[in-house]
Design an enzyme around this catalytic site. Sequence first.
Site, mmCIF file in Angstrom:
data_model
loop_
_atom_site.group_PDB
_atom_site.id
_atom_site.type_symbol
_atom_site.label_atom_id
_atom_site.label_comp_id
_atom_site.label_asym_id
_atom_site.label_seq_id
_atom_site.Cartn_x
_atom_site.Cartn_y
_atom_site.Cartn_z
ATOM 1 C CB THR A 56 77.002 -105.513 -42.340
ATOM 2 O OG1 THR A 56 78.353 -105.951 -42.155
ATOM 3 C CG2 THR A 56 76.097 -106.724 -42.377
ATOM 4 C CE1 TYR A 143 87.007 -101.304 -41.388
ATOM 5 C CE2 TYR A 143 84.891 -100.749 -42.344
ATOM 6 C CZ TYR A 143 85.823 -101.690 -41.987
ATOM 7 O OH TYR A 143 85.582 -103.019 -42.234
ATOM 8 C CE LYS A 169 84.753 -102.487 -38.610
ATOM 9 N NZ LYS A 169 83.410 -102.449 -39.237
ATOM 10 C CB ILE A 208 98.540 -107.206 -30.821
ATOM 11 C CG1 ILE A 208 97.342 -107.140 -31.777
ATOM 12 C CG2 ILE A 208 99.563 -108.198 -31.326
ATOM 13 C CD1 ILE A 208 97.703 -106.616 -33.163
#
Length: 326
Positions: A56, A143, A169, A208
């Site tokens: 971002t 990631y 992530k 989860i």
Amino acid sequence: MARSPERLKSAVGAGLLSFPVTHFTDDGAFAPGPYREHIDYLVGHRPAALFAAGGTGEFFSLHLAEYESIVAAAVESARGRLPVVAGVGYGTALAIEFAKRAEKAGADGILLLPHYLIQAEQEGLYRHIVAICRAVGIGAIVYHRDNCLFELDTMRRLADACPNLIGFKDGHGSVEQLTCLRDSLGDRLVYVGGMPTAEVFAAANRAIGVSTYSSAIFNFAPEYAQRFFAAVHSGDGAFMSEAVRSFFIPYLALRNLRRGYAVSIVKAGLRVVGRPAGPVRAPLLDLTADQEAVLARLVARATGALARPSKPALPVGAELPGDRSM
């Protein structure tokens, strides 16, 4: 002094995560003053951690010197109130250099973005992550997305080889993968929901064991983002359903109109609430005037506050994308 990897892991899992945009002037230069003000504004809304110069934050458009300045500005503006994690990417040698710059700038950790362009075998991904993790002493989060997808055995090996690897992530969206990973590694890692507009996946991920996620809308609607996060954790299905129906679905429809809008729409959101962060850098494109006007109306309706659009408002009776309630 940077937080230890274990302290960073605990902090990241404790609440909602903010991924600030990077502020640019109209001609595309980094704007440190407005960026520092924005970091202070975000910190005031109590995220668990800030992820500076990530996706971002347009990491892919930053050169090394300004990257270090951006991370340092985030660290200085945060003033130790919460952890700052910096994005790191590209090939192994350059990623190591970014990681070292992040550590030098005072970041508490790094988020290892997908490597540049090519597909890689699992052994190659393993060597890439190990090399970066061993180059610094701060915590690292991988990631999992796009061309950088980790198999379970690779993650087990990385967890054994890299004591400062503290998080995973997910930007791939596989419930099966996350379920198996949580079962295999348990609390060895903190698990972060990282799909674009992660709120849409938050309830399923929470079920989860994924306790937190990255919120891009936190940039322009932090109160709304925190309220949604609280609803996920308290099981407030009525609020979540209404938010998804009235805000997130039409927001997704607007975001999906063009490639790269997952970032552009966040900067547009800041413009419509009167906190502009400048344009996106090429190769991204900013929203059109009409699209930004749609977003202004959507944000105003969702937050219950008056937006201040920089473009003309929608004509009376105009419809939000993906919305049939008006």
